[in-house]
Design a protein around this motif. Structure first.
Motif, PDB file in Angstrom:
ATOM      1  N   PHE A   1      11.937   7.946  -6.953  1.00 23.55           N
ATOM      2  CA  PHE A   1      11.139   7.265  -6.085  1.00 23.55           C
ATOM      3  C   PHE A   1      11.461   7.188  -4.648  1.00 23.55           C
ATOM      4  O   PHE A   1      10.800   7.602  -3.638  1.00 23.55           O
ATOM      5  N   LYS A   2      12.827   7.286  -4.343  1.00 19.75           N
ATOM      6  CA  LYS A   2      13.526   7.343  -2.807  1.00 19.75           C
ATOM      7  C   LYS A   2      13.048   8.628  -2.388  1.00 19.75           C
ATOM      8  O   LYS A   2      12.727   8.787  -0.995  1.00 19.75           O
ATOM      9  N   ASN A   3      13.078   9.712  -3.142  1.00 19.85           N
ATOM     10  CA  ASN A   3      12.844  10.953  -2.696  1.00 19.85           C
ATOM     11  C   ASN A   3      11.281  11.279  -2.024  1.00 19.85           C
ATOM     12  O   ASN A   3      10.728  11.793  -1.282  1.00 19.85           O
ATOM     13  N   ILE A   4      10.427  10.422  -3.078  1.00 20.58           N
ATOM     14  CA  ILE A   4       8.857  10.569  -2.939  1.00 20.58           C
ATOM     15  C   ILE A   4       8.699   9.537  -1.668  1.00 20.58           C
ATOM     16  O   ILE A   4       7.804  10.087  -0.830  1.00 20.58           O
ATOM     17  N   PHE A   5       9.326   8.574  -1.282  1.00 22.21           N
ATOM     18  CA  PHE A   5       9.217   7.711  -0.032  1.00 22.21           C
ATOM     19  C   PHE A   5       9.718   8.456   0.977  1.00 22.21           C
ATOM     20  O   PHE A   5       8.809   8.545   2.091  1.00 22.21           O
ATOM     21  N   HIS A   6      10.740   9.366   1.127  1.00 28.04           N
ATOM     22  CA  HIS A   6      11.336   9.833   2.222  1.00 28.04           C
ATOM     23  C   HIS A   6       9.978  11.023   2.450  1.00 28.04           C
ATOM     24  O   HIS A   6       9.677  11.238   3.622  1.00 28.04           O
ATOM     25  N   ILE A   7       9.634  11.766   1.631  1.00 27.54           N
ATOM     26  CA  ILE A   7       8.538  12.812   1.891  1.00 27.54           C
ATOM     27  C   ILE A   7       7.085  12.158   2.545  1.00 27.54           C
ATOM     28  O   ILE A   7       6.712  12.669   3.538  1.00 27.54           O
ATOM     29  N   ASN A   8       6.819  11.072   2.066  1.00 27.90           N
ATOM     30  CA  ASN A   8       5.697  10.363   2.469  1.00 27.90           C
ATOM     31  C   ASN A   8       5.808   9.816   3.893  1.00 27.90           C
ATOM     32  O   ASN A   8       5.156   9.718   4.610  1.00 27.90           O
TER      33      ASN A   8
ATOM     34  N   THR B   1       0.930  -0.995  -0.158  1.00 27.38           N
ATOM     35  CA  THR B   1      -0.020   0.098   0.004  1.00 27.38           C
ATOM     36  C   THR B   1       0.762   1.275  -0.062  1.00 27.38           C
ATOM     37  O   THR B   1       0.539   2.319  -0.746  1.00 27.38           O
ATOM     38  N   ILE B   2       1.913   1.310   1.009  1.00 27.29           N
ATOM     39  CA  ILE B   2       2.869   2.304   0.827  1.00 27.29           C
ATOM     40  C   ILE B   2       3.560   2.693  -0.387  1.00 27.29           C
ATOM     41  O   ILE B   2       3.628   3.829  -0.913  1.00 27.29           O
ATOM     42  N   TYR B   3       3.797   1.472  -1.017  1.00 24.55           N
ATOM     43  CA  TYR B   3       4.373   1.652  -2.536  1.00 24.55           C
ATOM     44  C   TYR B   3       3.495   2.461  -3.384  1.00 24.55           C
ATOM     45  O   TYR B   3       3.998   3.157  -4.221  1.00 24.55           O
ATOM     46  N   LEU B   4       2.532   1.637  -3.424  1.00 21.37           N
ATOM     47  CA  LEU B   4       1.385   2.201  -4.478  1.00 21.37           C
ATOM     48  C   LEU B   4       0.801   3.692  -4.170  1.00 21.37           C
ATOM     49  O   LEU B   4       0.914   4.366  -5.102  1.00 21.37           O
ATOM     50  N   ILE B   5       1.080   4.084  -2.719  1.00 18.96           N
ATOM     51  CA  ILE B   5       0.824   5.688  -2.566  1.00 18.96           C
ATOM     52  C   ILE B   5       1.873   6.453  -3.097  1.00 18.96           C
ATOM     53  O   ILE B   5       1.664   7.394  -3.912  1.00 18.96           O
ATOM     54  N   CYS B   6       3.289   5.942  -2.989  1.00 20.52           N
ATOM     55  CA  CYS B   6       4.388   6.502  -3.274  1.00 20.52           C
ATOM     56  C   CYS B   6       4.311   6.712  -4.793  1.00 20.52           C
ATOM     57  O   CYS B   6       4.786   7.706  -5.479  1.00 20.52           O
ATOM     58  N   LEU B   7       3.760   5.644  -5.631  1.00 24.53           N
ATOM     59  CA  LEU B   7       3.828   5.559  -6.962  1.00 24.53           C
ATOM     60  C   LEU B   7       2.755   6.523  -7.847  1.00 24.53           C
ATOM     61  O   LEU B   7       3.222   7.203  -8.533  1.00 24.53           O
ATOM     62  N   GLN B   8       1.728   6.618  -6.820  1.00 28.02           N
ATOM     63  CA  GLN B   8       0.829   7.705  -7.111  1.00 28.02           C
ATOM     64  C   GLN B   8       1.273   9.179  -7.291  1.00 28.02           C
ATOM     65  O   GLN B   8       1.223  10.134  -8.072  1.00 28.02           O
TER      66      GLN B   8
END
Length: 318
Positions: free
Chosen positions: A65-72, A44-51
């Motif tokens: 993607f790693k930056n999006i993950f950090h922000i989320n 779920t976390i991956y899908l939200i970051c992908l969105q």
């Protein structure tokens, strides 16, 4: 203080239930089940970051993607400790997104607002369907239904505000003239609204983008029901997928009303209350609520806290 209120609500639920039954059931919970449920939450976390990444790309911004993950992760941490309809972390996300968007607050607001609006529109639809099914199935459900109506009205108002921000940012532009503030501040707001309007129109000029994002958001929300159903079956609470999905969405709906941080206490109480008409025993309902809550809230909160703590530790060595 609000966190304490949430913990008190959980303590009251434990006191009202058969504590020995709960502890006995907790001891028998399969570790494999918990691990797999947590794995589903990671998806779920991956899908939200992908969105987030896909929306940013349509805005003309390529964010790793790693930056999006950090922000989320940062947003999730703040969101988990603030009572704000899952919106407490949005300000943190705006601040962290700015360096990736030419330090533009307006573009960051546009990205955060657009993703939140798409997600909440899908959630609102699922809430309306779920509430209709529940009230039609249990027409004699007492005054507790008032809490469901209040929850739905809150989500409707929240989505309406988001919709106004996304669809009609220039309406805010026109209302700024009536604000009792300095002209320079009004000018900054108007400039921001103009940029937000242009950014959103650019991102949504391809109708396929909006359709695909609505489908992705719906899938993400449906995945929450899948996790709940898997956990319920593992605990031998077999009330059917539709019923558990309805309970899941209505519980999240009530928990989004900003009373306690992350809906602490209100989530567990709502799920226990809504499972009662389905014949689920109090201790079984509370156990199910606690495990779903652990997977979707405490596990995610722990991951975000450990991740951010690790990032700070690494910076201290640089």
């Amino acid at each position: 203080m609000l966190t304490l209120l949430g913990l008190i609500l959980i303590a009251l639920l434990l006191w009202q239930s058969d504590f020995r039954e709960i502890t006995s059931s907790l001891a028998s919970v399969s570790k494999d089940m918990l691990l797999f449920a947590c794995f589903l939450q990671i998806i779920t976390i991956y899908l939200i970051c992908l969105q987030w990444q896909l929306i940013a790309k349509k805005m003309g911004c390529i964010i790793p993607f790693k930056n999006i993950f950090h922000i989320n992760m940062a947003g999730t941490f703040v969101e988990s400790v603030t009572p704000a309809a899952k919106a407490g972390g949005e300000a943190a996300k705006v601040v962290l997104l700015k360096p990736h968007l030419n330090n533009s607050t307006s573009q960051a607001l546009a990205l955060v607002g657009l993703q939140k609006t798409i997600s909440m529109v899908c959630f609102l639809f699922l809430c309306i369907v779920s509430l209709s099914w529940f009230l039609l199935t249990f027409s004699d459900f007492g005054t507790e239904s008032v809490a469901l109506i209040i929850g739905l009205l809150f989500i409707i108002a929240f989505v309406a505000l988001l919709g106004a921000f996304i669809k009609k940012p220039m309406l805010i532009h026109s209302l700024v003239a009536y604000l009792p503030v300095k002209e320079s501040f009004k000018d900054r707001i108007c400039t921001s609204m103009t940029t937000i309007d242009a950014t959103i129109k650019s991102a949504l000029k391809d109708k396929y983008v909006l359709t695909s994002q609505l489908i992705l958001s719906t899938f993400i929300w449906l995945f929450f029901a899948v996790k709940s159903y898997y956990i319920a079956l593992s605990l031998q609470v077999d009330i059917g997928f539709i019923a558990i999905a309805v309970i899941t969405y209505l519980t999240y709906m009530v928990a989004m009303v900003p009373i306690t941080p992350g809906g602490l206490g209100t989530f567990e109480g709502s799920m226990v209350l809504l499972l009662a008409p389905l014949g689920v025993a109090l201790h079984e309902a509370l156990l199910l609520a606690l495990i779903i809550r652990f997977v979707t809230f405490w596990f995610v909160f722990a991951v975000s806290a450990l991740y951010l703590g690790g990032q700070q530790l690494l910076k201290s060595f640089d």
